[in-house]
Design a protein around this motif. Structure first.
Motif, PDB file in Angstrom:
ATOM      1  N   CYS A   1      -0.138   4.112   1.505  1.00  0.00           N
ATOM      2  CA  CYS A   1      -0.550   5.050   2.554  1.00  0.00           C
ATOM      3  C   CYS A   1       0.571   5.249   3.578  1.00  0.00           C
TER       4      CYS A   1
ATOM      5  N   CYS B   1      -7.091   2.885   6.696  1.00  0.00           N
ATOM      6  CA  CYS B   1      -6.896   2.826   5.245  1.00  0.00           C
ATOM      7  C   CYS B   1      -7.784   1.732   4.670  1.00  0.00           C
TER       8      CYS B   1
ATOM      9  N   PHE C   1      -7.579   0.326   1.842  1.00  0.00           N
ATOM     10  CA  PHE C   1      -6.832  -0.662   1.063  1.00  0.00           C
ATOM     11  C   PHE C   1      -6.155  -1.708   1.943  1.00  0.00           C
ATOM     12  N   CYS C   2      -5.411  -1.227   2.964  1.00  0.00           N
ATOM     13  CA  CYS C   2      -4.570  -2.182   3.710  1.00  0.00           C
ATOM     14  C   CYS C   2      -4.995  -2.325   5.159  1.00  0.00           C
TER      15      CYS C   2
ATOM     16  N   CYS D   1       0.843  -1.187   0.000  1.00  0.00           N
ATOM     17  CA  CYS D   1       0.000   0.000   0.000  1.00  0.00           C
ATOM     18  C   CYS D   1       0.881   1.241   0.000  1.00  0.00           C
TER      19      CYS D   1
HETATM   20 ZN   LIG Z   1      -2.948   1.591   3.209  1.00  0.00          ZN
END
Ligand SMILES: [Zn+2]
Length: 340
Positions: A286, A316, A318-319, A284
């Motif tokens: 971030c 986050c 995504f992750c 990721c």
């Molecule tokens: Zn992330």
């Protein structure tokens, strides 16, 4: 890529499969080019980190394979983003590929509608997506223009949407197969499931313009009896797409079958050349700093609304990394920023 004056070594295909790789190949005699993607730990890290319902995880896995196959074809540094927006139980998929090989992904879905779809046996990919569109964006950085391609989703799966995109927008005859599955491995604590995924993309890219024109259009889903007014497909492409149609899901995910063996199995009669494979990893982009910058861009009122138990917590999508901030700290930094 190669110097024609240098002899190209002929060797047997590698027996050992390499996970998390993209293998480009070429079948020169048929004007075919393609890629085989094989994902092990990378897809397991992404899907395992989310704990989505099974059909949602599988659908996102297909989107990840498709994104890696298309994104890895970029000839420059940048990002390739695949995003769906549709009215089905899965309202959004986002997969973000950063060259040369970083990928992250997430899905948004309605848990109640997913549960209903599963119990009604209506959880096939096309049913989960419903109607909407698939967008593919190429982002080469802040100083470059973004390119976006759009293709409608009409209750079909991602393979179908990708074929439509290449037919209508790029006019390149293309076949794609995607497969995602869970593999059970025993071990301590009873073992656990591991995600695996794979895919193959094949395109007909003839060197002669005449041949290319002939290959442009496919009669598609025209009902039987429709007067054929299109030029016939090129024999080389018919052979290529027929071979890809024989690929089973298991061949795309089996750790015992290497990508090279699969390419050889399909095309050995015509002669297939493989290029250097590239690596993919789940990662990721971030960071605490990027989340903080985002929070500072919000109006103070919006930030106040985010405070819970005296803290601002951002996770986050995504992750699933969680970042916790002291609201006073953000406000203090904010007041220290120069004003326009
Ligand atoms: Zn992330």
């Amino acid at each position: 890529m190669h110097n024609p004056n240098i002899g190209i070594p002929v060797r047997a295909p590698a027996l050992t499969g390499l996970d998390d790789t993209i293998l480009p190949f070429e079948v020169g005699t048929l004007d075919l080019r393609g890629r085989i993607v094989r994902l092990g730990p990378a897809i397991d890290a992404i899907l395992g980190g989310h704990d989505y319902p099974l059909p949602v995880a599988k659908l996102l896995g297909e989107a990840i394979v498709l994104t890696v196959m298309l994104g890895s074809a970029l000839k420059f540094e940048g990002r390739f983003i695949l995003q769906t927006q549709s009215d089905g139980p899965v309202s959004m998929l986002v997969v973000d590929f950063t060259s040369p090989g970083k990928v992250r992904a997430c899905a948004r879905f309605d848990a109640a509608r997913i549960a209903a779809a599963i119990s009604a046996d209506e959880a096939r990919p096309g049913q989960l997506l419903g109607h909407g569109h698939l967008a593919m964006t190429i982002d080469q950085g802040p100083d470059m223009s973004r390119y976006q391609g759009l293709v409608p989703l009409e209750g079909n799966d991602l393979e179908h949407a990708a074929h439509e995109y290449f037919l209508r927008s790029e006019q390149i005859p293309t076949r794609i197969r995607l497969a995602v599955a869970e593999e059970f491995r025993g071990g301590e604590n009873g073992g656990r499931r591991h995600w695996r995924a794979g895919g193959i993309l094949l395109q007909f890219l003839p060197k002669s313009a005449d041949r290319a024109r002939q290959a442009d259009l496919d009669p598609g889903d025209a009902p039987p009896g429709t007067e054929p007014h299109l030029l016939p497909e090129d024999d080389a492409w018919i052979e290529g797409r027929s071979l890809v149609a024989t690929v089973d899901d298991i061949e795309l995910i089996d750790p015992a079958l290497s990508s090279e063996r699969l390419a050889y199995r399909l095309f050995h009669e015509r002669g297939v050349r493989v290029f250097r494979s590239a690596a993919v990893q789940a990662q990721c982009s971030c960071s605490r700093q990027s989340v903080e910058t985002m929070l500072q861009s919000f109006p103070p009122q919006d930030r106040d609304d985010m405070v819970e138990d005296g803290k601002i917590t951002v996770t986050c999508e995504f992750c699933s990394s969680t970042y916790v901030f002291d609201p006073a700290e953000i406000a203090m930094r904010d007041s220290a920023l120069p004003r326009a």
